[in-house]
Motif scaffolding. Structure first.
Motif, mmCIF file in Angstrom:
data_model
loop_
_atom_site.group_PDB
_atom_site.id
_atom_site.type_symbol
_atom_site.label_atom_id
_atom_site.label_comp_id
_atom_site.label_asym_id
_atom_site.label_seq_id
_atom_site.Cartn_x
_atom_site.Cartn_y
_atom_site.Cartn_z
ATOM 1 N N GLY A 1 0.792 -1.223 0.000
ATOM 2 C CA GLY A 1 0.000 0.000 0.000
ATOM 3 C C GLY A 1 0.825 1.273 0.000
ATOM 4 N N VAL A 2 0.153 2.382 -0.290
ATOM 5 C CA VAL A 2 0.813 3.685 -0.363
ATOM 6 C C VAL A 2 1.206 4.182 1.023
ATOM 7 C CG1 VAL A 2 0.529 6.099 -1.070
ATOM 8 C CG2 VAL A 2 -0.407 4.268 -2.491
ATOM 9 N N THR A 3 0.384 3.872 2.014
ATOM 10 C CA THR A 3 0.692 4.246 3.401
ATOM 11 C C THR A 3 0.632 3.011 4.283
ATOM 12 O OG1 THR A 3 -1.626 4.778 3.887
ATOM 13 C CG2 THR A 3 -0.208 6.585 3.118
ATOM 14 N N ARG A 4 1.239 3.111 5.449
ATOM 15 C CA ARG A 4 1.254 1.979 6.368
ATOM 16 C C ARG A 4 1.225 2.464 7.807
ATOM 17 N NH1 ARG A 4 7.244 -0.094 7.475
ATOM 18 N NH2 ARG A 4 6.345 0.109 9.537
ATOM 19 N N ALA A 5 0.672 1.634 8.669
ATOM 20 C CA ALA A 5 0.675 1.917 10.101
ATOM 21 C C ALA A 5 1.995 1.439 10.692
ATOM 22 C CB ALA A 5 -0.499 1.198 10.766
ATOM 23 N N SER A 6 2.183 1.670 11.981
ATOM 24 C CA SER A 6 3.378 1.169 12.658
ATOM 25 C C SER A 6 3.453 -0.340 12.512
ATOM 26 C CB SER A 6 3.340 1.538 14.143
ATOM 27 O OG SER A 6 3.446 2.935 14.312
ATOM 28 N N CYS A 7 4.670 -0.849 12.430
ATOM 29 C CA CYS A 7 4.847 -2.283 12.272
ATOM 30 C C CYS A 7 4.266 -3.023 13.478
ATOM 31 C CB CYS A 7 6.332 -2.606 12.131
ATOM 32 S SG CYS A 7 6.668 -4.379 12.070
ATOM 33 N N PRO A 8 3.384 -3.986 13.256
ATOM 34 C CA PRO A 8 2.798 -4.716 14.394
ATOM 35 C C PRO A 8 3.806 -5.556 15.155
ATOM 36 C CG PRO A 8 2.185 -5.749 12.313
ATOM 37 C CD PRO A 8 2.847 -4.450 11.966
ATOM 38 N N HIS A 9 4.978 -5.770 14.573
ATOM 39 C CA HIS A 9 6.015 -6.565 15.227
ATOM 40 C C HIS A 9 7.113 -5.704 15.861
ATOM 41 C CE1 HIS A 9 4.022 -9.886 13.229
ATOM 42 N NE2 HIS A 9 4.096 -9.198 12.112
ATOM 43 N N GLY A 10 6.971 -4.391 15.762
ATOM 44 C CA GLY A 10 7.886 -3.491 16.451
ATOM 45 C C GLY A 10 9.207 -3.211 15.760
ATOM 46 N N CYS A 11 9.341 -3.602 14.481
ATOM 47 C CA CYS A 11 10.606 -3.360 13.787
ATOM 48 C C CYS A 11 10.962 -1.878 13.769
ATOM 49 C CB CYS A 11 10.527 -3.875 12.347
ATOM 50 S SG CYS A 11 10.183 -5.634 12.170
ATOM 51 N N ASP A 12 9.952 -1.022 13.603
ATOM 52 C CA ASP A 12 10.199 0.412 13.506
ATOM 53 C C ASP A 12 10.351 1.087 14.867
ATOM 54 O OD1 ASP A 12 7.568 0.060 14.232
ATOM 55 O OD2 ASP A 12 6.719 1.273 12.617
ATOM 56 N N ARG A 13 10.398 0.272 15.918
ATOM 57 C CA ARG A 13 10.615 0.794 17.271
ATOM 58 C C ARG A 13 11.709 0.001 17.994
ATOM 59 N NH1 ARG A 13 5.550 0.002 16.157
ATOM 60 N NH2 ARG A 13 5.197 -1.730 17.581
ATOM 61 N N ALA A 14 12.602 -0.580 17.226
ATOM 62 C CA ALA A 14 13.624 -1.475 17.783
ATOM 63 C C ALA A 14 14.581 -0.772 18.741
ATOM 64 C CB ALA A 14 14.414 -2.132 16.655
ATOM 65 N N LEU A 15 14.748 0.541 18.575
ATOM 66 C CA LEU A 15 15.691 1.283 19.421
ATOM 67 C C LEU A 15 15.029 1.913 20.644
ATOM 68 C CD1 LEU A 15 17.791 3.165 16.698
ATOM 69 C CD2 LEU A 15 18.513 1.205 18.073
ATOM 70 N N GLU A 16 13.767 1.620 20.863
ATOM 71 C CA GLU A 16 13.011 2.289 21.920
ATOM 72 C C GLU A 16 13.741 2.290 23.260
ATOM 73 O OE1 GLU A 16 10.006 4.750 22.605
ATOM 74 O OE2 GLU A 16 9.965 3.539 20.780
ATOM 75 N N TYR A 17 14.283 1.160 23.652
ATOM 76 C CA TYR A 17 14.999 1.052 24.931
ATOM 77 C C TYR A 17 16.407 0.493 24.736
ATOM 78 C CZ TYR A 17 10.163 1.506 26.444
ATOM 79 O OH TYR A 17 8.871 1.945 26.616
ATOM 80 N N ALA A 18 16.936 0.629 23.523
ATOM 81 C CA ALA A 18 18.193 -0.043 23.196
ATOM 82 C C ALA A 18 19.445 0.751 23.542
ATOM 83 C CB ALA A 18 18.218 -0.383 21.707
ATOM 84 N N VAL A 19 19.359 2.080 23.522
ATOM 85 C CA VAL A 19 20.553 2.903 23.734
ATOM 86 C C VAL A 19 20.893 2.926 25.220
ATOM 87 C CG1 VAL A 19 21.595 5.179 23.459
ATOM 88 C CG2 VAL A 19 20.033 4.304 21.710
ATOM 89 N N MET A 20 22.119 2.507 25.547
ATOM 90 C CA MET A 20 22.524 2.356 26.932
ATOM 91 C C MET A 20 23.355 3.533 27.464
ATOM 92 S SD MET A 20 21.093 -0.531 27.408
ATOM 93 C CE MET A 20 21.690 -0.958 29.049
ATOM 94 N N THR A 21 24.072 4.211 26.600
ATOM 95 C CA THR A 21 24.989 5.257 27.039
ATOM 96 C C THR A 21 24.220 6.495 27.500
ATOM 97 O OG1 THR A 21 26.591 4.463 25.423
ATOM 98 C CG2 THR A 21 26.997 6.638 26.373
ATOM 99 N N ALA A 22 24.576 7.003 28.673
ATOM 100 C CA ALA A 22 23.926 8.195 29.214
ATOM 101 C C ALA A 22 24.130 9.377 28.269
ATOM 102 C CB ALA A 22 24.503 8.522 30.583
ATOM 103 N N PRO A 23 23.131 10.248 28.132
ATOM 104 C CA PRO A 23 23.238 11.373 27.195
ATOM 105 C C PRO A 23 24.512 12.189 27.348
ATOM 106 C CG PRO A 23 20.997 11.194 27.988
ATOM 107 C CD PRO A 23 21.804 10.203 28.781
ATOM 108 N N GLU A 24 24.910 12.450 28.590
ATOM 109 C CA GLU A 24 26.098 13.288 28.811
ATOM 110 C C GLU A 24 27.401 12.568 28.483
ATOM 111 O OE1 GLU A 24 25.167 11.278 32.768
ATOM 112 O OE2 GLU A 24 24.036 12.169 31.093
ATOM 113 N N LYS A 25 27.340 11.253 28.282
ATOM 114 C CA LYS A 25 28.540 10.473 27.979
ATOM 115 C C LYS A 25 28.656 10.113 26.491
ATOM 116 C CE LYS A 25 30.148 9.993 32.218
ATOM 117 N NZ LYS A 25 31.485 10.496 32.609
ATOM 118 N N ARG A 26 27.694 10.515 25.708
ATOM 119 C CA ARG A 26 27.687 10.131 24.297
ATOM 120 C C ARG A 26 28.695 10.941 23.494
ATOM 121 N NH1 ARG A 26 21.054 10.001 23.956
ATOM 122 N NH2 ARG A 26 20.817 8.188 25.347
#
Length: 294
Positions: free
Chosen positions: A249-274
């Motif tokens: 289709g021309v448009t799509r909703a968010s992936c039902p399997h979460g592929c497009d949100r894989a980084l949601e909780y993945a980044v571990m380094t504190a902002p001030e240390k990046r």
């Protein structure tokens, strides 16, 4: 809703998309290096498309030298939402015969000479690749292939080897009999891992060209036979791709399997240390979670 843009990474034998409207080859600059080639953009049945020849036109990159990070980053920068990998492979299963396609859903990564992540010292992230392909996108590819008259198998484990040499007989038997792999290739890793880090839905379609070296009736891999099979597979692959816009289709909703949100909780380094330099390179891949200032 997000505008769909289908990105096709073509392996050996797949060098274009038939029927592409307003087609043009474009340069995409990436902080991760130069992609394998320019990217062919256009639309097919109203859906935006992008095509990247994995080895470059003229087959200039070996499996090891393919700039995987630059390729995935460039597709993300273009606005690609769904990546379909089409690649040649060997088969470890009698029923997965040359000329057949396999919808890959698992990988065993035996590559060792490639950069496998966008992240590292200065910005550490860990994504899950327990299920490395997108079921929604994989199902669309399967249905499009069936409609195109392709003999295709749903589900299979892809053994990614470094190459560029083919397997020894001992290796082929090991991967087939003890490790339970179904097909073998040289290019889907780290491509699939990088697509997950870039929050892109990813599907892998393996086009079987040979039986590797395990089969008692076929012997060692013969490159001339592979090329003959590739010619037939390439037309089947293009037929499958032609059927994808109608299914996605021309448009799509968010992936039902979460592929497009894989980084949601993945980044571990504190902002001030990046590391600001690394964060700047991650603007396309991880800008959604890192933000404009990381």
């Amino acid at each position: 809703m997000t505008q769909t843009m289908i990105g096709v990474i073509g392996g050996s034998g797949i060098y274009d998309i038939d029927g592409l409207e307003d087609a043009s080859w474009v340069d995409v600059a990436s902080p991760w290096g130069v992609p394998s080639d320019q990217i062919l953009t256009g639309s097919l049945h109203g859906v935006k498309m992008a095509f990247l020849p994995r080895h470059g036109r003229g087959h200039v990159h070996s499996p090891t030298t393919v700039p995987y990070r630059a390729n995935i980053d460039a597709l993300k920068r273009l606005g690609v939402t769904d990546v379909i990998s089409v690649s040649a492979c060997g088969s470890f299963r009698e029923e997965f015969a040359p000329g057949h396609f396999v919808v890959v859903d698992q990988f065993i990564d035996r590559t060792f000479a490639r950069e496998k992540s966008f992240f590292g010292a200065g910005c550490v992230a860990h994504v899950s690749v327990a299920h490395p392909t997108c079921p929604r996108l994989s199902d669309a590819c399967y249905d499009a292939a069936v409609e195109a008259g392709v003999t295709i198998h749903k589900g299979g484990t892809y053994l990614a080897m470094e190459g560029p040499q083919f397997s020894t007989l001992a290796e082929s038997r090991l991967y087939r009999e003890q490790w339970g792999a179904d097909v073998i290739g040289m290019t889907n890793m780290p491509e699939a891992k990088l697509a997950r880090e870039a929050e892109l839905c990813y599907a892998s379609i393996a086009m079987v060209t040979d039986y590797d070296s395990w089969h008692p009736d076929h012997g060692e891999v013969d490159v001339s036979d592979i090329i003959k099979t590739l010619m037939g597979n390439s037309e089947k692959g293009r037929g499958m791709v032609r059927g994808l816009p109608a299914r996605l289709g021309v448009t799509r909703a968010s992936c039902p399997h979460g592929c497009d949100r894989a980084l949601e909780y993945a980044v571990m380094t504190a902002p001030e240390k990046r590391d600001p330099a690394l964060v700047a390179k991650l603007d396309a891949v991880a800008g959604r979670v890192l933000g404009p200032r990381g």
